[in-house]
Write a protein that holds these residues in place. Structure first.
Motif, mmCIF file in Angstrom:
data_model
loop_
_atom_site.group_PDB
_atom_site.id
_atom_site.type_symbol
_atom_site.label_atom_id
_atom_site.label_comp_id
_atom_site.label_asym_id
_atom_site.label_seq_id
_atom_site.Cartn_x
_atom_site.Cartn_y
_atom_site.Cartn_z
ATOM 1 N N VAL B 433 0.837 -1.205 0.000
ATOM 2 C CA VAL B 433 0.000 0.000 0.000
ATOM 3 C C VAL B 433 0.868 1.249 0.000
ATOM 4 O O VAL B 433 0.747 2.106 -0.871
ATOM 5 N N TYR B 434 1.786 1.351 0.978
ATOM 6 C CA TYR B 434 2.461 2.643 1.073
ATOM 7 C C TYR B 434 3.444 2.882 -0.063
ATOM 8 O O TYR B 434 3.574 4.003 -0.546
ATOM 9 N N LEU B 435 4.117 1.843 -0.540
ATOM 10 C CA LEU B 435 5.082 2.082 -1.609
ATOM 11 C C LEU B 435 4.412 2.315 -2.964
ATOM 12 O O LEU B 435 4.800 3.212 -3.706
ATOM 13 N N LEU B 436 3.401 1.511 -3.259
ATOM 14 C CA LEU B 436 2.754 1.703 -4.557
ATOM 15 C C LEU B 436 1.973 3.007 -4.591
ATOM 16 O O LEU B 436 1.881 3.660 -5.621
ATOM 17 N N TRP B 437 1.415 3.380 -3.460
ATOM 18 C CA TRP B 437 0.681 4.631 -3.404
ATOM 19 C C TRP B 437 1.642 5.797 -3.634
ATOM 20 O O TRP B 437 1.365 6.722 -4.386
ATOM 21 N N MET B 438 2.780 5.718 -2.966
ATOM 22 C CA MET B 438 3.791 6.744 -3.160
ATOM 23 C C MET B 438 4.214 6.766 -4.630
ATOM 24 O O MET B 438 4.252 7.814 -5.257
ATOM 25 N N TYR B 439 4.466 5.580 -5.168
ATOM 26 C CA TYR B 439 4.935 5.501 -6.549
ATOM 27 C C TYR B 439 3.910 6.093 -7.509
ATOM 28 O O TYR B 439 4.246 6.852 -8.410
ATOM 29 N N GLN B 440 2.672 5.733 -7.256
ATOM 30 C CA GLN B 440 1.601 6.215 -8.120
ATOM 31 C C GLN B 440 1.532 7.739 -8.090
ATOM 32 O O GLN B 440 1.400 8.392 -9.118
ATOM 33 N N ARG B 441 1.624 8.312 -6.898
ATOM 34 C CA ARG B 441 1.483 9.760 -6.785
ATOM 35 C C ARG B 441 2.694 10.481 -7.381
ATOM 36 O O ARG B 441 2.575 11.601 -7.861
ATOM 37 N N VAL B 442 3.837 9.812 -7.358
ATOM 38 C CA VAL B 442 5.032 10.462 -7.909
ATOM 39 C C VAL B 442 5.108 10.268 -9.431
ATOM 40 O O VAL B 442 5.319 11.218 -10.171
#
Lengths: 645, 507
Positions: B433-442
């Protein structure tokens, strides 16, 4: 060729690497597309040769393990990159590479002109690579590599057009959702693996399955293992309660939907349960649970499919529904029937999606069936192939879907119960209805699109794959003709897979006493029902369109519930997603971390600081003050000495 | 016993190199940079020689070197490596040149001092891993704080002073307790052996004979000090501040190596010296580890600053390592050892990547980014790759560690409760959740900030920094045996030392 089976795994990886690294520099779509589909075609060819070779072997020698090298070797854990060639994995490998190859070829036409053309093909190749690991693995850990790998590829491909909007959010959201929901399932699968390892001391299929029979393990452990693994299957194969990612998976390009929904990914859960059939046979309670979840998912998804207007969304819910059938089959112990339906479904569902892709292509990315109509005139090939697929999924004889669906329905009655059959048969009627709603609204009737659109048939590179799949959808069922029709030859597909499920069936020992008459009777009912549904769909959507509108108005509430997909996404958001996100932000991060823990740490520091500030005041630097303190000290010390004397 | 000089060379190289840097004209910045890099590469080569000469089949200490230091107290400069410390030595010597290379352009003031401190830091870290004398260990343990303190304090961000002091005091506080316990143990040794000693190999024999109550105190003093370093929940709050304020090189070393000193200490000292206490406290510490896994992930999820997000992910990752150590079976501890390396690689790569983009945009706010996959595709790929390694995708390194840890903790007879694993495994979901969410937003979505359109993709130098890390991320993921077999025998020895009293207890 069996010994070279690893090539069918490595070739797609090679394709991924070539197109992934050099694709942006190659630029030529023909070269990229040839490499991308070529490696899959070769992989299919190798699988086919391995199949033929296996066919020539005696029945009891049809399992070969090809080991490449050791992966993890710690304590009693010893798993390798090793591929198991047997009846079940060969069926899966052929479906994955065969249907996968057709989809790849089709994509050359569909993705023409996309600036991410090379990226698309490299991801698709990686997808097949992961899936081949999944179906050919000889142990749970390697299977899990493929299991998570397809999750990753679906993430990459669903979010392929990552700057686009999708429904209320973005394609990237849909991609993330797919990965995370799958991970929830993977969590269950992991726990299942741990329990297997703790119980049997190994994670290699052959060891585990033989020990399942040999070891004395209590049923509750089997139940728990079976349940954990099944949680994984509900994630990958989109069953209640983890189906929510699949409808959103259509945010990706249409060939991706075809790949995910038909040949790969969603079939993983079905395959895994079939592979572990012996464990499930030892956990009958969970087997029943699977049948119930399967049939409930089937009718639940079908009911949603009745009212959706997005062509791909209807197909997406039909996939969930059909997967429900497969689990129903597995749940009543008809493992080979479940796999059979997996195969035929791969043909006609790939065909449905690719035909839909052809329509979407022709309608300039427009997906709402309300804006279609009368397209048969412009897209004759597509209309025909879609019709064939719709007939197949509706279970109309003698198309492939008829044989596989009917086998499952029959076993749900014979090994299960009347209620399972009733729900299953009713779902079949719904399926026929919404598929033909889709067909009539798209291809027949009046044109409902504006003059700005000039629909045209797709190029050959797209229509030929459609025709190949159409042929498979028609004849694919003949290898699984039930005994009552084929007589002494028996059901070929069943016979081929029999050695895999031999022990399972012995353990389950279901020999329902039912007559052929019953079988034919039930079959007639479901086929007649499906035919009636099609007629009804024609009546409603082609002849009297006002009926549909009136019904929707009359049952506004029910319609809204279906239209909003029972509000499952909203319920999950409100009950799980938001509390976790908000709670982490407001409570864990702002209060626990910043105020509580850090407050304590900095508080300690400030207390020390305050105290030292006070103490520091004593150091005034005024000599008289020091003298005074000294004098006082001496006086007190003197008193002390005197008093203690 | 004949002295082997390889390890003294390993320590002397960064020391002499660091001192020599001081004699270079401070304006010749590039010369200083190349010199520092060359020195760190020489250190790496020495460590490789040690690796190739190392005998995997022998789990004991090798390459021993002893030099009597304070004779009255039997304290000596006693160094050597076994399978456990060798892997961490290699991690240190591998990461140091890469961090120097990654700071090539981002550190543009006081280059000379920076290079000096980095080499001293390397010396300190290597010293910690090779010390076989507890007094010597303590000296290195403390000394290493000083260069780190300066690296954060001089080249750090806006709040660098607060962060560096917090870091220093936090860890210093724990160390003092450890010092007390070291002296106590040595004094205890003098009553049982007849002489005062801080020789670790001898104390291994003394430790388990210490009565349980006293052993508990000693164990807690050590464990507390190590837990701060790890950091174990709830002693982790120094970490996000230190990471966010530290320059990239500091963050990479901090996450890559410094945190490992905590887990290394647990394995090297706590378990074998105080086996009975380790077993009694295993469930309690594992509870904290599991809380750390979930808590770290959830808090990481809601961070708005990329670097802070990665920092909190360390809390979660190290939670896995601690859980593995206290599960005390071969699967879990081997998993913990490989996970220490993994975390150094994955989180190191993530910090480098955050540094790369920060150097260009001077912001780490996730909301400032978006859609950069289109503008800087190579960077986007690298960020995805590092994230996936951190998420624990099978085929990459993170999976091997997490899988072995969870597999081992599930069947652990010391923990004897599957709920530890059930909760810990849920961290697998949150990590995604936290890494893919970060990746998606970046990386995904539309470009919101027009400044991003000007973004330049990774330079050859930056790719050169990441490439070796990525090679090992895949290597460990596909063929972990290379590394597992180095530590296997040593881990077996440690576990044997723990199990002997455990088995007696069970009887």
């Amino acid at each position: 060729m069996i010994q070279l089976i690893y090539l069918s795994v490595i070739l797609p990886l090679l394709g991924f690497l070539i197109n992934g690294i050099f694709g942006s520099r190659i630029k030529n779509e023909k070269v990229i597309g040839t490499i991308g589909s070529g490696v899959i075609g070769l992989a299919f060819f190798i699988s086919l040769l391995a199949f033929i070779e296996t066919l020539s072997l005696p029945v009891d020698q049809r399992q070969t393990i090809v080991e490449l090298f050791t992966w993890l070797n710690v304590a009693s854990l010893d798993v390798s990159f090793a591929y198991q060639v047997d009846q079940l994995s060969l069926v899966m490998a052929l479906v994955v590479t065969g249907v996968g190859f057709i989809i790849h070829v089709y994509s050359i036409g569909y993705m023409h002109g996309d600036k991410g053309f090379w990226r698309f093909f490299s991801y698709m190749n990686l997808f097949i690579f992961a899936m081949m690991n999944l179906v050919l693995a000889d142990n749970f850990v390697l299977l899990f590599l493929g299991w998570e790998g397809v999750g990753l590829c679906s993430y990459l491909l669903i979010g392929f057009w990552y700057e686009r909007k999708f429904e209320k959010s973005t394609t990237a959201d849909a991609a993330k959702k797919a990965f995370i929901v799958n991970r929830i399932g993977d969590f269950g699968f992991l726990l299942g693996m741990f329990l297997i390892y703790m119980t049997f001391g190994s994670l290699n299929f052959n060891d585990v399955f033989s020990r399942t029979l040999a070891f004395n393990v209590d049923t509750s452990t089997f139940n728990l293992i079976a349940l954990f693994l099944f949680i994984g299957a509900t994630g990958k194969s989109a069953q209640i309660p983890l189906f929510v990612w699949l409808p959103d998976a259509m945010a990706g390009p249409t060939p991706v939907s075809a790949l995910i929904h038909a040949a790969t990914m969603v079939t993983a859960g079905v395959y895994m349960v079939a592979r572990c059939s012996i464990i499930y046979a030892s956990a009958p309670a969970i087997l029943t649970l699977i049948a119930v979840i399967g049939v409930l998912t089937a009718i639940f998804a079908a009911s949603i499919g009745l009212v959706q207007n997005d062509i791909k969304k209807v197909l997406a819910y039909s996939t969930i529904s059909q997967l429900g059938y497969m689990f129903l089959g597995l749940g009543v112990g008809a493992f080979s029937a479940g796999i059979f339906h997996l195969m035929t479904h791969a043909f006609f569902k790939a065909l449905l999606f690719l035909s839909a892709g052809s329509v979407i292509h022709a309608m300039h990315e427009h997906q709402d069936i309300q804006g279609y109509g009368g397209l048969k005139k412009y897209l004759p090939h597509t209309a025909l192939t879609f019709l064939i697929a719709a007939l197949a999924i509706s279970g109309i004889p003698p198309l492939s879907g008829f044989f596989s669906k009917d086998e499952i329905l029959w076993y749900s009655f014979a090994n299960g119960s009347l209620i399972l059959w009733l729900i299953g048969a009713f779902t079949a009627l719904l399926t026929a209805f919404y598929m033909f709603r889709l067909y009539f609204l798209t291809f027949e009737g009046k044109e409902r699109f504006g003059h700005d659109k000039h629909p045209h048939e797709s190029p050959k590179v797209m229509t030929i794959p459609l025709i190949v799949l159409a042929v498979l959808s028609v004849i694919g069922g003949y290898i699984g003709i039930p005994e009552i029709f084929s007589g002494e030859h028996g059901n070929l597909f069943h016979t081929w897979l029999a050695p895999i499920f031999k022990n399972t069936e012995r353990k389950l020992a279901i020999y329902g006493a039912h007559t052929h008459l019953e079988e034919i009777l039930l079959m007639t009912i479901s086929v007649a029902g499906a035919a009636l549904s099609i007629y009804f769909a024609r009546h409603v959507y082609l002849k009297n369109p006002h009926i549909a509108a009136n019904t929707a108005k009359k049952f506004k509430k029910a319609y809204n519930i279906l239209w909003n997909k029972y509000y499952v996404d909203e319920i999950y958001d409100a009950s799980v997603v938001n509390p976790i996100v908000k709670g982490s932000d407001k409570i864990l991060w702002r209060i626990a971390d910043n105020k509580l823990i850090d407050g304590l740490v900095n508080g300690t520091a400030s207390v020390v600081e305050v105290l030292s500030a006070k103490l520091r005041k004593m150091q005034t630097g005024v000599a008289q003050f020091y003298a005074l303190v000294m004098m006082l000290g001496i006086v007190i010390a003197l008193f002390w000495i005197i008093l203690s004397l | 016993m004949e002295n082997n000089y390889l390890i003294p060379y390993l320590l002397l190289a960064p020391f002499i190199g660091g001192v020599l840097v001081l004699f270079i004209n401070k304006n010749k910045e590039n010369l200083i940079r190349y010199f520092g890099l060359a020195v760190s590469l020489i250190v790496f080569i020495i460590s490789l020689i040690i690796y190739f000469d190392f005998d995997n089949a022998d789990g004991g200490f090798q390459f021993l070197y002893r030099f009597s230091w304070i004779e009255n107290l039997n304290i000596s400069f006693y160094v050597g490596v076994d399978g456990l410390s060798l892997l961490l030595v290699l991690l240190t010597t591998f990461l140091t040149p890469l961090t120097l290379l990654s700071s090539w352009s981002s550190i543009d003031k006081k280059v000379k001092e920076f290079t000096f401190f980095m080499l001293m830091l390397e010396l300190g870290m290597l010293g910690v891993f090779v010390s076989l004398d507890m007094f010597l260990f303590y000296i290195f343990w403390e000394a290493m704080l000083i260069p780190m303190y300066f690296i954060i304090g001089i080249w750090g961000g806006k709040q660098r002073i607060y962060a560096s002091i917090k870091f220093f005091i936090y860890t210093m506080f724990g160390s003092l307790l450890m010092l007390v316990a070291i002296i106590w143990l040595a004094v205890y040794a003098s009553s049982s052996l007849g002489y005062f000693t801080t020789d670790l190999v001898e104390l291994y024999k003394v430790g388990p004979t210490v009565p349980k109550t006293i052993q508990n105190y000693m164990f807690l003093a050590f464990a507390f000090s190590f837990a701060i370093k790890v950091p174990l929940f709830p002693l982790h709050t120094w970490l996000p501040d230190a990471h966010v304020e530290a320059p990239t090189a500091g963050s990479v070393i901090l996450a890559g190596v410094l945190l490992k000193m905590g887990t290394y200490g647990l394995l090297r000292f706590c378990l074998p010296l105080f086996p009975q206490s380790s077993i009694s406290f295993a469930p309690a510490i594992s509870v904290l580890a599991v809380i750390g896994i979930i808590y770290g992930a959830l808090v990481a999820m809601v961070q708005k600053d990329m670097k802070k997000l990665v920092a909190y992910s360390s809390v979660a990752h190290l939670g896995f390592v601690v859980l593995g150590i206290f599960a005390m079976n071969l699967e879990a501890v081997q998993g913990a050892v490989i996970q220490m390396i993994n975390h150094g690689l994955s989180t190191g790569a993530l910090f480098i990547l955050v540094g790369v983009i920060y150097e260009r945009t001077h912001t780490r706010e996730i909301s400032e980014y978006g859609g950069i996959a289109k503008i800087v595709p190579i960077y986007a790929f690298a960020l995805l790759f590092a994230s996936l390694s951190s998420v624990g995708l099978p085929g990459l390194n993170g999976f091997i560690g997490e899988f072995l840890i969870l597999l081992g903790s599930f069947k652990s007879t010391v923990l004897n409760n599957i709920w530890f694993t059930v909760f810990a495994a849920s961290g697998v979901i949150f990590a995604a959740v936290y890494l893919l969410w970060m990746y998606q937003r970046v990386a995904f979505g539309e470009v919101k900030n027009p400044m991003m359109n000007e973004l330049k993709d990774m330079t050859k130098r930056e790719m050169l920094v990441l490439l070796p890390i990525f090679v090992f991320i895949v290597w460990i993921g596909i063929y972990p045996s290379t590394f597992l077999k180095v530590s296997e025998k040593t881990v077996r020895n440690i576990l044997e030392q723990v199990e002997t009293p455990h088995k007696a207890e069970l009887k």
